[in-house]
Enzyme design. Structure first.
Site, mmCIF file in Angstrom:
data_model
loop_
_atom_site.group_PDB
_atom_site.id
_atom_site.type_symbol
_atom_site.label_atom_id
_atom_site.label_comp_id
_atom_site.label_asym_id
_atom_site.label_seq_id
_atom_site.Cartn_x
_atom_site.Cartn_y
_atom_site.Cartn_z
ATOM 1 N N SER A 1 44.404 47.176 39.376
ATOM 2 C CA SER A 1 43.004 47.637 39.354
ATOM 3 C C SER A 1 42.994 49.084 39.840
ATOM 4 O O SER A 1 43.945 49.518 40.505
ATOM 5 C CB SER A 1 42.187 46.776 40.321
ATOM 6 O OG SER A 1 40.904 47.340 40.533
ATOM 7 N N TYR B 1 40.075 42.449 48.668
ATOM 8 C CA TYR B 1 40.478 42.645 47.263
ATOM 9 C C TYR B 1 41.305 43.919 47.133
ATOM 10 O O TYR B 1 42.361 43.950 46.492
ATOM 11 C CB TYR B 1 39.223 42.722 46.388
ATOM 12 C CG TYR B 1 39.493 42.900 44.909
ATOM 13 C CD1 TYR B 1 39.895 41.820 44.120
ATOM 14 C CD2 TYR B 1 39.336 44.138 44.291
ATOM 15 C CE1 TYR B 1 40.125 41.983 42.753
ATOM 16 C CE2 TYR B 1 39.570 44.304 42.925
ATOM 17 C CZ TYR B 1 39.959 43.222 42.163
ATOM 18 O OH TYR B 1 40.188 43.377 40.813
HETATM 19 P P1 NDP Z 1 38.000 36.513 34.777
HETATM 20 O O1 NDP Z 1 37.388 35.921 35.993
HETATM 21 O O2 NDP Z 1 37.162 36.799 33.616
HETATM 22 O O3 NDP Z 1 39.245 35.599 34.357
HETATM 23 C C1 NDP Z 1 40.194 35.269 35.348
HETATM 24 C C2 NDP Z 1 41.228 34.317 34.786
HETATM 25 O O4 NDP Z 1 42.125 33.996 35.863
HETATM 26 C C3 NDP Z 1 40.617 33.006 34.304
HETATM 27 O O5 NDP Z 1 41.323 32.543 33.163
HETATM 28 C C4 NDP Z 1 40.838 32.081 35.495
HETATM 29 O O6 NDP Z 1 40.892 30.747 35.041
HETATM 30 C C5 NDP Z 1 42.188 32.586 36.005
HETATM 31 N N1 NDP Z 1 42.451 32.195 37.378
HETATM 32 C C6 NDP Z 1 41.671 32.405 38.475
HETATM 33 N N2 NDP Z 1 42.225 31.838 39.553
HETATM 34 C C7 NDP Z 1 43.379 31.266 39.119
HETATM 35 C C8 NDP Z 1 44.403 30.515 39.762
HETATM 36 N N3 NDP Z 1 44.358 30.229 41.069
HETATM 37 N N4 NDP Z 1 45.452 30.077 39.028
HETATM 38 C C9 NDP Z 1 45.517 30.355 37.698
HETATM 39 N N5 NDP Z 1 44.594 31.052 37.030
HETATM 40 C C10 NDP Z 1 43.539 31.495 37.747
HETATM 41 O O7 NDP Z 1 38.743 37.866 35.264
HETATM 42 P P2 NDP Z 1 39.111 39.212 34.452
HETATM 43 O O8 NDP Z 1 39.638 38.877 33.130
HETATM 44 O O9 NDP Z 1 38.008 40.154 34.602
HETATM 45 O O10 NDP Z 1 40.273 39.749 35.408
HETATM 46 C C11 NDP Z 1 41.648 39.556 35.143
HETATM 47 C C12 NDP Z 1 42.446 40.429 36.097
HETATM 48 O O11 NDP Z 1 42.039 41.785 35.956
HETATM 49 C C13 NDP Z 1 42.263 40.078 37.572
HETATM 50 O O12 NDP Z 1 43.504 40.183 38.232
HETATM 51 C C14 NDP Z 1 41.305 41.139 38.067
HETATM 52 O O13 NDP Z 1 41.435 41.387 39.438
HETATM 53 C C15 NDP Z 1 41.737 42.318 37.221
HETATM 54 N N6 NDP Z 1 40.701 43.339 37.099
HETATM 55 C C16 NDP Z 1 39.475 43.020 36.583
HETATM 56 C C17 NDP Z 1 38.493 43.978 36.502
HETATM 57 C C18 NDP Z 1 37.118 43.689 35.996
HETATM 58 O O14 NDP Z 1 36.236 44.555 36.122
HETATM 59 N N7 NDP Z 1 36.869 42.531 35.388
HETATM 60 C C19 NDP Z 1 38.751 45.368 36.949
HETATM 61 C C20 NDP Z 1 40.080 45.586 37.432
HETATM 62 C C21 NDP Z 1 41.005 44.599 37.506
HETATM 63 P P3 NDP Z 1 40.609 29.457 35.977
HETATM 64 O O15 NDP Z 1 39.453 29.798 36.867
HETATM 65 O O16 NDP Z 1 40.356 28.394 34.977
HETATM 66 O O17 NDP Z 1 41.878 29.227 36.711
#
Ligand code: NDP
Length: 249
Positions: free
Chosen positions: A132, A145
Site C-alpha cells: 500500500s 495498518y
Molecule cells: P477486499 O476487502 O475487497 O478483499 C480482500 C480479500 O482478502 C477478500 O477476498 C477476503 O476474503 C480476503 N481475506 C481477508 N481476510 C482473509 C484471511 N484471513 N484469509 C484469507 N483471505 C482473507 O480488499 P482489497 O481487494 O481492497 O484489498 C486487497 C489488498 O490490497 C489488501 O492487502 C489491502 O490492504 C491492499 N490495499 C487495498 C487498498 C484499497 O484501497 N482497497 C489500497 C492499498 C492496498 P474473505 O473475507 O472471504 O476471506
C-alpha cells in the site's frame, strides 16, 4: 505455471486472478469465503481458463497447509489478502494491533515460508506482495495498518536479496485508494462516524490522489501481470506505486 492468489474472492485479488488467467496461468484462488472463491474460479473456467478455489484463512498456519495440499506446485505467489481498520491511536484496542499484524504482515510471512521451498527447488519464482502507499507514508487513524504495511515492504526487500540467486523475484505493489469492497466498507465507516454522505466521502478519498480518482483493481492487476513475465526478471525488491502520483518514492 500455477499461481496462488490470496484474497482472490473479490477486489484486487479477483482482478489479478482474471488477469493471470488471460495469460494462460493456472490460478488457485484462496480466501475464507468459499462461495466467493468458487464464483471467481468458475468465471475463469467459463472463459476457458484453468482455475480452482481453495478455502484458506491466511492467519492460520494449519489452514494454509490444508490449502497448499490441494494446490499442487506453485511458481507464482500473490500475497494480497488483507484488511484495514481505523481508530485514533489512543482508542486503539490491542486486539486491533494484533489483528492488523496477523492479517497484513504475519500472513505474508507464513504463506511465503510455506511456498518458497517449491520455488527454490524449481529455481524460479515470482512473489508479489500487495502492500500500500501506507507502506511508505503515514496517515491519521491507521497506525496498526500502516505499521503492518511498512513491515510488508521490509519483508519484500529482505526476501528479494535472499532469494535472488534462485531466480525468484520479490516485489511489492503499493496502491492508493482502490475502488473495491474494502474501500466501500471504509467509506461506510466514515459515513457512520461523520454524518457525511457516501458521495462526499468517496470524493474526499479520490482527492488524496493528484488524479482525483480512485484506482481500479484492474490497474493493480496490470502491474502484477507485468511482474510475472520473463522480461520482468530484473525487477526485484521494488515497491511500485499505483496511486495517480500521490507518492513519488
Ligand atoms: P477486499 O476487502 O475487497 O478483499 C480482500 C480479500 O482478502 C477478500 O477476498 C477476503 O476474503 C480476503 N481475506 C481477508 N481476510 C482473509 C484471511 N484471513 N484469509 C484469507 N483471505 C482473507 O480488499 P482489497 O481487494 O481492497 O484489498 C486487497 C489488498 O490490497 C489488501 O492487502 C489491502 O490492504 C491492499 N490495499 C487495498 C487498498 C484499497 O484501497 N482497497 C489500497 C492499498 C492496498 P474473505 O473475507 O472471504 O476471506
Amino acid at each position: 505455471m500455477n499461481a496462488f492468489i490470496t484474497g482472490a474472492g473479490r477486489g484486487i485479488g479477483e482482478a489479478i486472478a482474471y488477469a493471470f488467467a488471460r495469460e494462460k496461468i493456472r490460478v488457485i484462488c484462496a480466501a475464507r469465503t468459499q462461495s466467493d472463491v468458487e464464483r471467481v474460479a468458475s468465471a475463469i473456467r467459463a472463459r476457458g481458463g484453468d482455475a480452482r478455489a481453495v478455502v484458506c484463512d491466511v492467519t492460520q498456519p494449519d489452514s494454509i497447509a490444508r490449502a497448499l495440499d490441494q494446490a499442487g506446485e506453485i511458481s507464482i505467489l500473490v500475497n494480497n489478502a488483507g484488511a484495514a481498520e481505523s481508530h485514533k491511536f489512543l482508542n486503539h484496542d490491542d486486539a486491533v494491533w494484533h489483528r492488523m499484524l496477523a492479517i497484513n504482515l504475519t500472513s505474508v510471512y507464513q504463506v511465503t515460508k510455506a511456498i518458497a521451498p517449491m520455488m527454490i527447488a524449481a529455481k524460479w519464482g515470482r512473489i508479489i506482495n500487495i502492500a500500500s502507499i501506507a507502506s511508505k507514508v503515514g496517515a491519521r487513524y491507521v497506525a496498526a495498518y500502516t505499521a503492518s504495511k511498512h513491515g510488508v515492504l521490509g519483508l519484500t526487500r529482505a526476501l528479494a536479496v535472499e532469494l535472488n540467486s534462485y531466480n525468484i523475484t520479490v516485489n511489492a505493489i503499493c496502491p492508493g485508494y482502490v475502488d473495491t469492497p474494502m474501500t466501500d466498507h471504509n467509506i461506510a465507516n466514515i459515513v457512520a462516524r461523520t454524518g457525511l454522505t457516501d458521495n462526499q466521502v468517496r470524493e474526499s478519498l479520490a482527492k488524496t490522489s493528484p488524479q482525483n480518482r480512485l484506482i481500479t483493481a484492474d490497474e493493480v492487476a496490470h502491474v502484477a501481470r507485468m511482474l510475472v513475465g520473463e522480461n520482468a526478471r530484473g525487477i526485484t525488491g521494488q515497491a511500485i506505486n499505483v496511486d495517480g502520483g500521490a507518492v513519488m518514492f
